[in-house]
Scaffold this motif. Structure first.
Motif, mmCIF file in Angstrom:
data_model
loop_
_atom_site.group_PDB
_atom_site.id
_atom_site.type_symbol
_atom_site.label_atom_id
_atom_site.label_comp_id
_atom_site.label_asym_id
_atom_site.label_seq_id
_atom_site.Cartn_x
_atom_site.Cartn_y
_atom_site.Cartn_z
ATOM 1 N N LEU A 1 121.381 19.521 -27.781
ATOM 2 C CA LEU A 1 121.606 20.864 -28.939
ATOM 3 C C LEU A 1 121.243 21.605 -30.278
ATOM 4 C CD1 LEU A 1 124.234 17.704 -29.916
ATOM 5 C CD2 LEU A 1 125.443 19.833 -28.024
ATOM 6 N N SER A 2 120.026 20.834 -29.396
ATOM 7 C CA SER A 2 118.885 22.076 -30.777
ATOM 8 C C SER A 2 118.742 23.512 -29.655
ATOM 9 C CB SER A 2 117.664 21.457 -30.178
ATOM 10 O OG SER A 2 116.541 22.284 -30.666
ATOM 11 N N PRO A 3 119.346 23.955 -30.765
ATOM 12 C CA PRO A 3 119.230 25.645 -30.501
ATOM 13 C C PRO A 3 118.183 26.628 -29.792
ATOM 14 C CG PRO A 3 118.713 25.843 -32.991
ATOM 15 C CD PRO A 3 119.260 24.290 -32.484
ATOM 16 N N LEU A 4 116.848 25.782 -29.849
ATOM 17 C CA LEU A 4 115.865 26.188 -29.015
ATOM 18 C C LEU A 4 115.528 25.497 -27.706
ATOM 19 C CD1 LEU A 4 112.993 25.724 -31.715
ATOM 20 C CD2 LEU A 4 113.471 28.029 -30.632
ATOM 21 N N ASP A 5 116.372 24.071 -27.906
ATOM 22 C CA ASP A 5 116.197 23.562 -26.113
ATOM 23 C C ASP A 5 116.804 24.258 -24.968
ATOM 24 O OD1 ASP A 5 116.094 20.749 -25.154
ATOM 25 O OD2 ASP A 5 117.699 21.383 -23.929
ATOM 26 N N GLY A 6 115.882 24.840 -24.033
ATOM 27 C CA GLY A 6 116.287 24.730 -22.672
ATOM 28 C C GLY A 6 114.912 26.349 -22.227
ATOM 29 N N GLU A 7 115.442 26.918 -21.538
ATOM 30 C CA GLU A 7 114.366 27.833 -20.596
ATOM 31 C C GLU A 7 114.592 29.284 -21.008
ATOM 32 O OE1 GLU A 7 114.290 29.297 -16.886
ATOM 33 O OE2 GLU A 7 113.594 27.400 -16.205
ATOM 34 N N TRP A 8 113.144 30.092 -21.935
ATOM 35 C CA TRP A 8 113.356 31.146 -22.581
ATOM 36 C C TRP A 8 112.538 32.289 -21.746
ATOM 37 C CZ3 TRP A 8 116.262 32.029 -26.668
ATOM 38 C CH2 TRP A 8 116.741 30.872 -27.118
ATOM 39 N N LYS A 9 113.065 33.702 -21.115
ATOM 40 C CA LYS A 9 112.687 34.519 -20.125
ATOM 41 C C LYS A 9 111.748 35.391 -21.290
ATOM 42 C CE LYS A 9 113.235 32.541 -16.013
ATOM 43 N NZ LYS A 9 114.621 33.339 -14.710
ATOM 44 N N PHE A 10 110.514 35.928 -20.650
ATOM 45 C CA PHE A 10 110.136 37.058 -21.813
ATOM 46 C C PHE A 10 110.480 37.496 -21.790
ATOM 47 C CE2 PHE A 10 107.294 33.319 -22.543
ATOM 48 C CZ PHE A 10 106.523 33.401 -23.482
ATOM 49 N N LEU A 11 110.375 38.816 -22.367
ATOM 50 C CA LEU A 11 111.351 40.534 -22.839
ATOM 51 C C LEU A 11 110.429 41.280 -23.434
ATOM 52 C CD1 LEU A 11 113.450 41.846 -22.048
ATOM 53 C CD2 LEU A 11 114.497 40.834 -23.964
ATOM 54 N N PHE A 12 109.358 40.413 -23.892
ATOM 55 C CA PHE A 12 108.441 41.701 -25.034
ATOM 56 C C PHE A 12 107.267 40.704 -25.329
ATOM 57 C CE2 PHE A 12 107.126 43.884 -28.537
ATOM 58 C CZ PHE A 12 106.526 44.710 -28.627
ATOM 59 N N ALA A 13 106.446 41.182 -25.379
ATOM 60 C CA ALA A 13 105.314 40.343 -26.364
ATOM 61 C C ALA A 13 103.736 41.775 -27.084
ATOM 62 C CB ALA A 13 104.276 39.565 -24.978
ATOM 63 N N THR A 14 103.482 41.369 -27.765
ATOM 64 C CA THR A 14 102.174 42.028 -28.130
ATOM 65 C C THR A 14 100.741 41.560 -28.286
ATOM 66 O OG1 THR A 14 101.852 41.064 -30.948
ATOM 67 C CG2 THR A 14 103.428 42.926 -30.147
ATOM 68 N N ALA A 15 101.344 39.787 -27.505
ATOM 69 C CA ALA A 15 100.037 38.937 -26.736
ATOM 70 C C ALA A 15 99.334 39.487 -25.753
ATOM 71 C CB ALA A 15 99.941 38.137 -26.656
ATOM 72 N N ALA A 16 98.102 40.291 -25.378
ATOM 73 C CA ALA A 16 97.387 40.955 -24.017
ATOM 74 C C ALA A 16 97.516 39.766 -23.507
ATOM 75 C CB ALA A 16 96.225 41.315 -25.070
ATOM 76 N N ASP A 17 97.043 38.450 -23.681
ATOM 77 C CA ASP A 17 96.821 37.440 -22.757
ATOM 78 C C ASP A 17 98.287 37.105 -21.339
ATOM 79 O OD1 ASP A 17 98.592 36.274 -25.370
ATOM 80 O OD2 ASP A 17 97.841 34.419 -24.489
ATOM 81 N N LEU A 18 99.506 37.511 -22.529
ATOM 82 C CA LEU A 18 100.607 37.420 -21.764
ATOM 83 C C LEU A 18 101.476 38.648 -20.713
ATOM 84 C CD1 LEU A 18 102.279 34.403 -23.795
ATOM 85 C CD2 LEU A 18 101.732 34.504 -21.311
ATOM 86 N N THR A 19 100.371 39.815 -20.451
ATOM 87 C CA THR A 19 100.926 40.708 -20.269
ATOM 88 C C THR A 19 100.038 41.168 -18.642
ATOM 89 O OG1 THR A 19 100.401 41.737 -21.711
ATOM 90 C CG2 THR A 19 100.712 42.732 -20.115
ATOM 91 N N PHE A 20 101.553 40.958 -17.890
ATOM 92 C CA PHE A 20 100.801 40.752 -16.189
ATOM 93 C C PHE A 20 101.927 42.215 -15.738
ATOM 94 C CE2 PHE A 20 100.532 36.314 -17.384
ATOM 95 C CZ PHE A 20 99.640 35.973 -17.057
ATOM 96 N N GLY A 21 101.079 42.440 -14.309
ATOM 97 C CA GLY A 21 102.216 43.452 -13.324
ATOM 98 C C GLY A 21 101.561 44.394 -12.689
ATOM 99 N N LYS A 22 102.246 44.365 -11.745
ATOM 100 C CA LYS A 22 101.927 44.721 -10.143
ATOM 101 C C LYS A 22 100.572 45.227 -9.780
ATOM 102 C CE LYS A 22 104.830 49.177 -9.493
ATOM 103 N NZ LYS A 22 106.121 49.350 -8.938
ATOM 104 N N ASN A 23 100.236 46.458 -11.105
ATOM 105 C CA ASN A 23 98.719 47.342 -11.179
ATOM 106 C C ASN A 23 97.689 47.071 -12.035
ATOM 107 O OD1 ASN A 23 99.884 49.419 -9.683
ATOM 108 N ND2 ASN A 23 101.356 50.154 -11.580
ATOM 109 N N SER A 24 98.046 45.584 -12.327
ATOM 110 C CA SER A 24 96.941 44.837 -13.180
ATOM 111 C C SER A 24 95.784 43.767 -12.242
ATOM 112 C CB SER A 24 97.619 43.878 -14.033
ATOM 113 O OG SER A 24 96.963 42.674 -14.673
ATOM 114 N N ALA A 25 95.157 43.812 -13.161
ATOM 115 C CA ALA A 25 94.270 42.406 -12.109
ATOM 116 C C ALA A 25 94.050 41.562 -12.032
ATOM 117 C CB ALA A 25 92.190 43.387 -12.730
ATOM 118 N N ARG A 26 95.082 41.004 -13.197
ATOM 119 C CA ARG A 26 96.173 39.306 -12.193
ATOM 120 C C ARG A 26 97.335 39.591 -11.941
ATOM 121 N NH1 ARG A 26 96.100 37.090 -18.331
ATOM 122 N NH2 ARG A 26 97.205 39.283 -18.853
#
Length: 246
Positions: A69-94
């Motif tokens: 019943l916790s409002p934090l429980d469950g699966e959350w998808k990333f929509l936006f982030a300012t952190a570089a370590d969670l940036t992925f893209g089709k043109n990225s080296a990663r």
């Protein structure tokens, strides 16, 4: 969400060379339009924080009986982030990847949070899209978290699981488990070194935590100890966000 090519580690610019903490993305380095769009998202997040409808964001967190019943429980998808370590893209080296955060709030006083990065079965070379199963198919980071007050969680990174598709030159699916005595970015660096993406070993361990700024049944906004902002959504609760998901 905008993407640009970025390598893993200090060399790629994701980790500060001195503090060894995740760097903030400079969206203006992509384009003026991307920078302005990011500014709007950040400004909107700050305004929403003042209108947060959930008084106790850590309610039922860690409760064996009522944790779901916790409002934090469950699966959350990333929509936006300012952190570089969670940036992925089709043109990225990663490579291109989808990122999600899974909170299991019903495991007792210590909550389990799992960050999951699923890499896409293709990569881009020039103007061509090449379909090929990536050597690193999935990266999962298991985190032990503890509620501190009504809106903050302190975190301790426990282990990482890398789901691989190759064993040296042989095609074979297998999993590599790595104990993690440090923040998430250290694991990213370690995995990337295995696959020779570049990067350096982190020397300074910073305390990991995040404070929730806004939370409802669709949207979650939080800020980490490194002052990085994250916007996440529940895909099953907010269908309009699906086209924008990382």
């Amino acid at each position: 969400m905008c993407y640009f090519a970025i390598n893993v580690g200090v060399r790629g610019g994701e980790i500060d060379a001195k503090s060894r903490t995740p760097q903030k993305l400079d969206y203006y380095s992509i384009s003026t339009d991307a920078g302005r769009a990011a500014d709007v998202v950040i400004e909107t997040a700050e305004k929403l924080a003042a209108l947060n409808p959930t008084e106790e964001l850590t309610l039922f967190l860690g409760d064996l009986e009522r944790g779901k019943l916790s409002p934090l429980d469950g699966e959350w998808k990333f929509l936006f982030a300012t952190a570089a370590d969670l940036t992925f893209g089709k043109n990225s080296a990663r490579g291109h990847a989808k990122v999600k955060n899974v909170v299991d709030a019903s495991r007792g006083r210590i909550i389990r949070i799992t960050n999951v990065v699923d890499f896409a079965p293709y990569h881009v070379v020039g103007d061509d899209t090449i379909v090929e199963e990536p050597a690193l198919r999935r990266l999962s980071i298991v985190i032990a978290a503890k509620a501190v007050g009504k809106s903050r969680l302190d975190m301790r990174f426990r282990c990482a699981r890398a789901d691989l598709t190759k064993f040296f030159s042989w095609k074979r699916r297998w999993s590599l488990y790595i104990p993690v005595p440090a923040p998430f970015i250290r694991v990213i660096v370690l995995i990337s070194r295995i696959f020779r993406f570049g990067g350096e070993t982190e020397k300074v361990i910073s305390k990991a935590y995040f404070g929730v700024l806004y939370l409802d049944n669709q949207l979650r906004i939080h800020r980490t100890g490194e002052d990085n902002l994250f916007v996440q959504v529940k895909e099953d609760a907010w269908s309009e966000a699906r086209l924008l998901l990382v």
